[in-house]
Write an enzyme that holds these catalytic residues in place. Structure first.
Site, PDB file in Angstrom:
ATOM      1  N   GLY A  95     -25.560 -49.594 -70.664  1.00  0.00           N
ATOM      2  CA  GLY A  95     -25.207 -48.836 -71.873  1.00  0.00           C
ATOM      3  C   GLY A  95     -25.012 -47.362 -71.594  1.00  0.00           C
ATOM      4  N   ALA A  96     -24.429 -47.041 -70.431  1.00  0.00           N
ATOM      5  CA  ALA A  96     -24.308 -45.627 -70.026  1.00  0.00           C
ATOM      6  C   ALA A  96     -23.153 -44.903 -70.707  1.00  0.00           C
ATOM      7  CB  ALA A  96     -24.140 -45.542 -68.507  1.00  0.00           C
ATOM      8  N   ASN A  97     -22.428 -45.605 -71.576  1.00  0.00           N
ATOM      9  CA  ASN A  97     -21.284 -44.940 -72.214  1.00  0.00           C
ATOM     10  C   ASN A  97     -21.677 -44.161 -73.458  1.00  0.00           C
ATOM     11  OD1 ASN A  97     -21.609 -47.787 -73.162  1.00  0.00           O
ATOM     12  ND2 ASN A  97     -20.275 -47.013 -74.779  1.00  0.00           N
ATOM     13  N   GLY A 109     -25.030 -42.202 -76.026  1.00  0.00           N
ATOM     14  CA  GLY A 109     -26.408 -41.835 -76.352  1.00  0.00           C
ATOM     15  C   GLY A 109     -27.271 -41.433 -75.169  1.00  0.00           C
ATOM     16  N   ILE A 110     -28.475 -41.985 -75.194  1.00  0.00           N
ATOM     17  CA  ILE A 110     -29.486 -41.617 -74.206  1.00  0.00           C
ATOM     18  C   ILE A 110     -29.077 -42.057 -72.798  1.00  0.00           C
ATOM     19  CG2 ILE A 110     -31.861 -42.176 -73.518  1.00  0.00           C
ATOM     20  CD1 ILE A 110     -32.252 -42.650 -76.631  1.00  0.00           C
ATOM     21  N   GLY A 111     -28.482 -43.230 -72.713  1.00  0.00           N
ATOM     22  CA  GLY A 111     -28.052 -43.736 -71.409  1.00  0.00           C
ATOM     23  C   GLY A 111     -27.012 -42.823 -70.796  1.00  0.00           C
ATOM     24  N   SER A 142     -39.407 -48.407 -77.389  1.00  0.00           N
ATOM     25  CA  SER A 142     -39.333 -47.593 -78.606  1.00  0.00           C
ATOM     26  C   SER A 142     -40.724 -47.504 -79.224  1.00  0.00           C
ATOM     27  CB  SER A 142     -38.388 -48.264 -79.604  1.00  0.00           C
ATOM     28  OG  SER A 142     -38.555 -47.732 -80.891  1.00  0.00           O
ATOM     29  N   TYR A 202     -36.174 -56.151 -84.198  1.00  0.00           N
ATOM     30  CA  TYR A 202     -36.033 -55.006 -83.271  1.00  0.00           C
ATOM     31  C   TYR A 202     -37.398 -54.709 -82.641  1.00  0.00           C
ATOM     32  CZ  TYR A 202     -35.052 -50.263 -81.552  1.00  0.00           C
ATOM     33  OH  TYR A 202     -34.901 -49.141 -80.752  1.00  0.00           O
TER      34      TYR A 202
END
Ligand SMILES: NC(=O)c1ccc[n+]([C@@H]2O[C@H](COP(=O)([O-])OP(=O)(O)OC[C@H]3O[C@@H](n4cnc5c(N)ncnc54)[C@H](O)[C@@H]3O)[C@@H](O)[C@H]2O)c1
Length: 299
Positions: free
Chosen positions: A21-23, A25-27, A138, A164
């Site tokens: 998920g590096a595209n 937010g945090i990633g 989280s 979640y």
């Protein structure tokens, strides 16, 4: 108290880091900071187009590869194509409170993506991992519990937030169980975890189907949330700091947002070794992926 910022990330020359998920937010922020310290960073992304756009806006040695954590065949294909060593794997990608939906393999989307996808990815890559596995959990794990009788919300009415929380609790139980297994086989690898506090990312994107909840979240995010770069600091800390296996890093500031990262506590349920062991075994059964029998890096 320790102070740690992105400039404290040591030189990563010669090291490969895979960030799921590096595209976004945090990633994306963590990947940017690691690339700035000369890591070769692999953006493991569901949407290649978005991954390429994010990579084009990042300075450094970046590679983009396709990975859909909500589809075990994609996870397997990613791992099979990945034949070179990985120094650090960052299990960052996640989905939060979608309407009830299922992965390609029929798992509830949050449990399937956030936990089972990363469980399979980690075990498949493990023979090639040299340093550590970081998994992003989280604060929400604190209200979670693992319902072994109905992990995938097939029998009870769906509660997206509870699902979640279950998936984020699973992230921490996974980290502990992985660390235990690594230690048992004498591997010097470590498993750590992190949480960002609250960061204003796409995770809190407005969804018209849940108008009130999202408006409240948006308001809270506007008041309290950090930016992506601050939100990524606990992940970076968990990825590079000299900390023991099974450490859990989070922010130290107001409302657990902002401020230098530090090691933080977790719920009693997240410390339950029996539940961690049982979840591991069930995850092996559900994914068909097991802790590798091939030799790992040993001390
Ligand atoms: N933002 C916060 O306040 C917050 C708080 C606590 C924990 N977290 C955790 O931080 C992590 C990163 O979230 P974020 O806030 O940066 O959100 P984000 O929505 O900006 O990023 C999530 C990433 O996960 C990817 N992703 C989702 N499903 C995927 C799939 N099936 N396969 C591959 N990639 C997939 C998305 O494409 C995106 O790149 C998540 O694990 C989330 O649970 C975030």
């Amino acid at each position: 108290m320790t102070t740690f910022s992105a400039s404290d990330v040591p030189s990563m020359t010669g090291r490969t880091v895979v960030v799921t998920g590096a595209n976004s937010g945090i990633g994306r922020a963590a990947a940017r900071a690691l690339a700035a310290r000369d890591a070769r960073v692999v953006f493991a992304v569901r949407d290649l187009e978005k991954g390429r756009e994010a990579a084009a806006a990042t300075t450094g040695h970046i590679e983009v590869r396709q990975l859909d954590l909500a589809d075990l065949s994609s996870v397997r294909a990613f791992a099979e194509d990945f034949t070179e060593p990985v120094d650090v794997l960052i299990n960052n990608a996640g989905v939060m409170i979608p309407p009830l939906s299922r992965t390609a393999d029929g798992f509830e989307l949050q449990f399937g993506t956030n936990h089972l996808g990363h469980f399979a990815l980690t075990n498949l890559l493990l023979p090639r991992i040299r340093e550590r596995v970081v998994t992003v959990s989280s604060n929400g794990h604190k209200v979670g519990s693992i319902d072994f009788d109905d992990l995938n919300w097939e029998r009870k009415p769906y509660r997206a937030m509870a699902a979640y929380a279950q998936s984020k609790l699973a992230n921490l139980l996974f980290t502990s169980a992985l660390q235990r297994r690594l230690a048992q086989v004498g591997s010097p690898l470590i498993a750590t975890a992190a949480h960002p506090g609250m960061a204003a990312t796409n995770l809190l994107k407005f969804d018209g189907r849940r108008r009130v909840r999202h408006l409240v979240q948006k308001a809270a995010a506007g008041l309290f949330a950090q930016g992506d770069d601050d939100g990524a600091l606990p992940t970076l800390y968990a990825a590079v700091a000299r900390i023991p296996g099974d450490s859990y890093a989070g922010p130290s500031g107001f409302l657990e947002g902002r401020g230098s990262p530090k090691l933080v506590g977790r719920s009693a349920k997240a410390r339950d070794a029996e539940v961690a062991h049982r979840l591991w075994e069930v995850s092996e059964e559900l994914t068909g992926v097991v802790f590798p029998r091939r030799p790992l890096q040993t001390a």
